[in-house]
Write a protein that holds these residues in place. Structure first.
Motif: not given
Length: 614
Positions: A8-16
């Protein structure tokens, strides 16, 4: 559907990192970076994700959670809300340290994305380190304190929930009317949990400033009110900057001969020497703006929420004028029973001007405004001139020196104490973005952190932070951060021996000097604070000066310094500029043993009656 497996943390960073913004026709990252202080609640999840993405989403280390969030907010303000930053912390005190910053961003309508770590969603290791336990509600954590100071708040209890929450977060952060802080609470176990996310979720997306056009009938109503006005005036607020309508506002005033006062957030929309600039308005207002406001029959407020202190909106308008509120936020446009004119200022002002046609302000009103402006500018020159003799300088005299030694494109930053009032009245702006004041929340300690944020946003400009000794003592750690990052700022510390502004207010309300200046506080010994030595210990070039002449010389020297430069000067705590100003309601006790309080109460009741029209 093609997917990619990420935490989830990696996805948040990639989306931002995939979100883009358009500024002056160029595509830039919407999220300019992340401030982070890591702890057990975010180092393994968000820390790992950010470390792998420094090329697309830079991470900056700070020394204090509140100040790093304040720096992020200042960055967004300097960028006219077209770019913003994120801030991530651990759970517990790390998270709650950001609540003040969230409140500031909420009041000032500024975007910042707060990503505090949270307790375990599984609850298996409860209570974890720094977890509060609410006996009747195990769903609560300290992060629930962000709810009233966030425009959008969510707790991500499953990794797939970000598919809905992140787009909504970006919507709020980029919306001209709903803009403000977003808090996404990230339980530490969910940060590390993986999910097969749709690849298309991470495709680049460009965001542009939405410019809603006004209703034609509202434009017609506003034009009719102005055409019938005999004594109109304009108030320019921060929305003029955020809609990038400075040129449109200036053209509107020039075509129709209107005079304008500026709120704290609106200051800089007009250059100091613009013939239509009445100066500041409200409690910290100029005599020119407040004189015209006191008998105005129509007031056009552009992009301001009419905070009472900064505009005197409840007491200053003694003639009870018809108010037109041009604002992108309907909530603000309806305040004070105003004629609402809901729309983007850059779009709406030309339409309103066209509806007015060749109408101009009555000649006598324009002449009066010009005369009041001349009188006010003479008063400003008098109080900001260098002092004679060896007496301690006033804040106004320090401001005069710094103003004289600054370039038009330099940015001055402030937020609290007596300085905002003096600067609102006296600072001679020569560039739309040269005046950066946080006064919606007036947060002590914003100055140095805010200056860091401005410098990151506008590295080509010289950034000047003016701060009192009280604000410096509350928050100064980002001096070290600015040195470490090579983000040079010049800081002037005005040392008046405590909280001089509130000491003056205390006495104006009839109270005795008590617990504000250090000499009036409970103490067993005096502790002289060497601010220059303290700043030098954090890596800055630092010096103390003994006069305005020495201050001006130090300002010249600081201009060429290779890193953050701190200048300290002692000032008189009792002097403030008496010219201008308007009444501000501060409740005085009805019963007291002090005759001074009784006298202040009578004055208070008299002012309250005058405001009510009695």
């Amino acid at each position: 559907m093609k997917t990619i497996r990420l935490t989830m943390a990696q996805a948040v960073v990639r989306y931002l990192a995939a979100q883009r913004s358009e500024i002056d026709g160029k595509e830039v990252p919407l999220v300019a970076g992340t401030f982070a202080i890591f702890g057990h609640g975010n180092v393994a999840g968000m820390g790992e994700a950010l470390a792998a993405a420094t090329d697309v989403l830079p991470t900056y280390r700070a020394h204090n959670e509140q100040s790093m969030a304040l720096a992020a907010i200042a960055y967004a303000k300097a960028k006219n809300r077209k770019q913003f930053m994120a801030a991530t912390t651990s759970i517990g005190p790390g998270a709650t340290n950001m609540v003040t910053a969230a409140a500031l961003a909420h009041v000032d309508r500024l975007p910042v994305l707060l990503l505090p770590g949270d307790i375990f969603a599984s609850r298996l290791p409860d209570p974890v380190l720094q977890q509060i336990e609410v006996y009747g509600d195990p769903t609560l954590s300290v992060n629930d304190t962000f709810k009233p100071v966030s425009r959008f708040w969510d707790r991500i209890m499953r990794p797939e929930q970000i598919l809905q929450s992140l787009p909504q977060a970006i919507r709020v952060l980029t919306d001209p009317a709903d803009c403000g802080p977003v808090t996404l609470c990230l339980p530490q176990d969910i940060q590390a949990e993986a999910y097969d996310y749709p690849v298309e979720f991470f495709e680049k997306r460009k965001h542009r400033l939405r410019r809603p056009a006004p209703d034609a009938r509202e434009v017609a109503d506003a034009a009719e009110a102005l055409r019938n006005a005999k004594r109109p005036m304009v108030i320019l607020g921060g929305g003029v900057h955020y809609s990038e309508a400075v040129a449109e506002a200036r053209a509107f005033l020039s075509k129709h001969g209107l005079m304008a006062g500026e709120s704290q957030a609106g200051k800089g929309a007009l250059n100091w020497d613009d013939p239509h600039n009445l100066g500041s308005v409200g409690v910290t207002g100029s005599s020119a703006a407040n004189t015209l406001a006191s008998d105005a029959d129509v007031v056009l407020a552009i992009g301001t929420r009419l905070q009472d202190f900064t505009t005197g909106s409840w007491a200053l308008f003694k003639s009870k004028p018809k108010l037109i509120q041009l604002n992108v936020a309907a909530y603000d446009a309806w305040k004070h029973n105003a004629l609402p004119l809901v729309g983007d200022a850059r779009v709406t002002l030309p339409l309103l001007s066209a509806a007015l046609g060749d109408w101009k302000v009555p000649a006598d009103r324009a002449a009066r405004g010009t005369a009041e402006i001349a009188r006010w500018r003479g008063a400003v020159d008098a109080v900001t001139a260098a002092p004679k003799g060896n007496a301690l300088p006033s804040d106004a005299q320090v401001l005069g020196a710094v103003n004289r030694k600054s370039a038009p494109t330099d940015v001055v930053v402030n937020a609290s104490g007596g300085l905002p009032g003096e600067m609102h009245k006296l600072w001679k702006t020569r560039d739309p973005k040269g005046y950066h004041m946080e006064y919606g929340f007036s947060c002590m300690g914003y100055e140095i952190a805010g200056a860091l944020g401005v410098k990151l946003a506008q590295p080509e400009r010289r950034v000047l932070a003016l701060i009192g000794d009280g604000g410096y003592m509350m928050m100064n750690s980002e001096i070290a951060t600015s040195v470490m990052m090579g983000a040079k700022i010049d800081i002037v510390v005005l040392d008046n021996g405590g909280f001089g502004c509130i000491n003056r207010l205390q006495q104006a309300c009839g109270g005795r000097p008590f617990n504000n200046l250090l000499v009036d506080a409970h103490r067993k010994m005096d502790v002289p604070i060497d601010f220059a030595a303290h700043a030098a210990a954090m890596g800055a070039i630092a010096e103390k000066v003994g006069s305005i002449a020495e201050l001006e010389a130090a300002m010249d020297k600081a201009k060429t310094s290779d890193r953050t430069h701190v200048i300290v000067i002692d000032t008189d705590p009792m002097i403030s500029t008496q010219e201008g100003g308007a009444w501000w309601e501060v409740a005085v006790p009805e019963v007291s043993t002090r005759k001074e309080v009784e006298a202040a109460r009578k004055s208070y009741e008299k002012q309250m009656a005058a405001r009510a029209g009695e």
